[in-house]
Motif scaffolding. Structure first.
Motif, short mmCIF file in Angstrom:
data_model
loop_
_atom_site.label_atom_id
_atom_site.label_comp_id
_atom_site.label_asym_id
_atom_site.label_seq_id
_atom_site.Cartn_x
_atom_site.Cartn_y
_atom_site.Cartn_z
N ALA A 1 56.91 -9.90 -3.36
CA ALA A 1 55.24 -9.42 -3.97
C ALA A 1 54.40 -10.21 -3.00
CB ALA A 1 55.44 -9.60 -5.39
N LEU B 1 55.21 -3.25 1.40
CA LEU B 1 56.25 -2.88 0.00
C LEU B 1 54.83 -1.69 -0.90
CD1 LEU B 1 57.34 -6.48 -1.59
CD2 LEU B 1 58.51 -4.37 -0.29
N TRP C 1 53.20 0.20 -4.04
CA TRP C 1 52.71 -0.47 -4.39
C TRP C 1 53.15 -0.41 -6.09
CZ3 TRP C 1 51.43 1.32 -10.32
CH2 TRP C 1 50.93 1.29 -10.44
N ARG D 1 55.77 -3.61 -5.79
CA ARG D 1 54.93 -4.88 -6.19
C ARG D 1 55.18 -5.07 -7.73
NH1 ARG D 1 52.73 -7.37 -2.18
NH2 ARG D 1 52.69 -5.36 -0.88
#
Length: 197
Positions: free
Chosen positions: A138, A144, A146, A149
């Protein structure tokens, strides 16, 4: 039935709930990472899950429970059925009813003790490994989504909660630590909080 029965059942349900919630969130996070082709994170996470499963299986002291991941659910259902089948105690309850209540409470404590090796393996091995991998992913991976994450961070939070509960359980006085066989073939159980300090 005494409030202690409900306390033990609540602890068993909390342990089983955290166990399954953590595993489901870890699987969700791994699927999200897999869809984004982050194979090294998934591999690390799966290794942590396998190590926890192997440790929990070896800690069952020869009990035949089948698939280890199903054991907390089975034990939680056993605990619930014990409390649901109990008639309430009153001032006019017979000695037999009090003895039945005592036996039921002893059985609930035994169920709680059988759950500890499985949930503590998950909280002590799988949750820290996955929390570390997921937190690193993360923070480190900027590509990544949203959603991915967020799912990683929620999984980390539940993993940390699970670890905190396991650490509190480690300090519980009277908690069985280990069982060993004596030279006479008997079993001796080491328990927390019984030694001299």
């Amino acid at each position: 039935y005494f409030p202690n029965d409900y306390c033990v059942v609540a602890k068993v349900l909390l342990a089983a709930g955290l166990y399954y919630l953590d595993i489901l969130l870890d699987i969700n996070s791994n699927v999200s990472l897999l869809l984004q082709r982050k194979f090294s994170y998934v591999a690390s996470s799966v290794l942590g899950m396998l190590a926890a499963h192997a440790t929990a299986s070896s800690r069952q002291h020869g009990e035949q429970h089948g698939f280890t991941m199903l054991v907390p659910g089975k034990l939680a259902l056993q605990a619930l059925s014990l409390v649901r089948s109990a008639p309430p105690l009153t001032d006019y309850s017979s000695q037999r009813e009090f003895q039945d209540s005592f036996d039921r409470f002893s059985e609930l404590l035994e169920i709680e003790g059988r759950m500890v090796p499985i949930t503590s393996s998950e909280a002590g091995i799988e949750a820290p490994v996955n929390s570390l991998v997921q937190l690193y992913a993360a923070i480190h991976d900027t590509d990544l989504t949203w959603r991915t994450r967020t799912s990683l961070l929620v999984s980390v939070a539940v993993g940390l909660l699970n670890q905190a509960k396991a650490l509190v359980e480690l300090d519980k006085k009277g908690r069985p630590i280990n069982q060993v066989e004596t030279v006479h073939g008997e079993t001796f159980t080491y328990t927390a909080g019984t030694g001299c300090s």
